[in-house]
Every structure is written in structure tokens, then in C-alpha cells.
Design a protein around this motif. Sequence first.
Motif, PDB file in Angstrom:
ATOM      1  N   GLN A   1      36.601 -12.742 -35.945  1.00 20.74           N
ATOM      2  CA  GLN A   1      36.318 -12.543 -34.389  1.00 20.74           C
ATOM      3  C   GLN A   1      35.644 -13.787 -33.766  1.00 20.74           C
ATOM      4  OE1 GLN A   1      36.410  -7.822 -34.549  1.00 20.74           O
ATOM      5  NE2 GLN A   1      35.176  -8.668 -33.058  1.00 20.74           N
TER       6      GLN A   1
ATOM      7  N   THR B   1      38.340 -12.115 -30.428  1.00 22.84           N
ATOM      8  CA  THR B   1      39.682 -11.349 -30.765  1.00 22.84           C
ATOM      9  C   THR B   1      39.596 -11.021 -32.234  1.00 22.84           C
ATOM     10  OG1 THR B   1      41.045 -12.999 -31.241  1.00 22.84           O
ATOM     11  CG2 THR B   1      40.875 -12.367 -28.804  1.00 22.84           C
ATOM     12  N   ASN B   2      40.482  -9.982 -32.341  1.00 19.76           N
ATOM     13  CA  ASN B   2      40.659  -9.627 -33.948  1.00 19.76           C
ATOM     14  C   ASN B   2      41.817 -10.301 -34.489  1.00 19.76           C
ATOM     15  OD1 ASN B   2      40.783  -8.202 -36.443  1.00 19.76           O
ATOM     16  ND2 ASN B   2      40.586  -6.411 -35.480  1.00 19.76           N
TER      17      ASN B   2
ATOM     18  N   PRO C   1      39.063  -5.371 -31.230  1.00 19.44           N
ATOM     19  CA  PRO C   1      37.873  -6.039 -31.930  1.00 19.44           C
ATOM     20  C   PRO C   1      36.735  -5.012 -32.089  1.00 19.44           C
ATOM     21  CG  PRO C   1      38.786  -7.105 -29.965  1.00 19.44           C
ATOM     22  CD  PRO C   1      39.558  -5.737 -30.123  1.00 19.44           C
TER      23      PRO C   1
ATOM     24  N   THR D   1      31.389 -10.896 -30.108  1.00 16.74           N
ATOM     25  CA  THR D   1      31.841 -12.029 -30.974  1.00 16.74           C
ATOM     26  C   THR D   1      32.584 -13.148 -30.268  1.00 16.74           C
ATOM     27  OG1 THR D   1      33.983 -10.548 -31.360  1.00 16.74           O
ATOM     28  CG2 THR D   1      32.230 -10.246 -32.929  1.00 16.74           C
TER      29      THR D   1
END
Length: 122
Positions: free
Chosen positions: A101, A107-108, A8, A24
Motif C-alpha cells: 500500500q 491503495t491495496n 486498504p 499508507t
Amino acid sequence: MSEEKKEPIKKITLTDGSVVDIKTNISLGAMKRAQAEGLFSKNYLQEMILADKDPSKANFEDMENAPYIAYRFANPGGLSRDEFNNLLPNDLELFGQIYAQIVSGGTNNAEMAKAFKKATKK
């Protein structure tokens, strides 16, 4: 063959060369505040579903505001919105990744980021 998972984004390099932290994995309270201030759509879940099926339906205002929302959450009392935006590089791919995110809990999310990358291609 599995796609390599990206880390991320946790920092942004501004146009003046300074590096700032972003978060994020924002709280529900921060999301509601951003929505009340008009920085994030109240219908973002519906818009995400539409954008997933048709990337041209992506909410670009939410994407453009995502870096500031993430910055503000990591830096309470930091730069104002105008100050931040005046130093933020114009990078739609970065905006899309940060937006993805935020809506996926910090999270990515590779699939969502791909959809926004597709939407932002010229």
C-alpha cells in the motif's frame, strides 16, 4: 472472473488489544525521512522490480518497517519505534500488504500483495 478488490488497511490491532490508525498514502517528505532514518531502502523501486520477478529478492527489512512508517504518519508524536514494535504482532502477510500500500500510494495493490505473500510463505 475478476478478483474482489480489498479495502486498504487503515487500522492495526496491537498485541495489547489496542487498535491504532495507520496511513499508507504517505507524503514524499515522510518517505524521504524514512529513507534517511534507514527505515526504507533508497532503492525500493529497483528492489520492487526484482521482487516482482523473483519474490525471494523481496526486501524484508522494508516490509518489517512499513507498519511503523504508516503508523507514524497517522500518529505524529505517538509511540516510539521500539514501543510500537514491541506491540506489533509478527505477521509477515500484514507487513507485505502495508508495504504494498505504501509503495502504491495508499491503495491495496492485489498483485504486489500476492508477490509478497508468495515470498513470505514458509
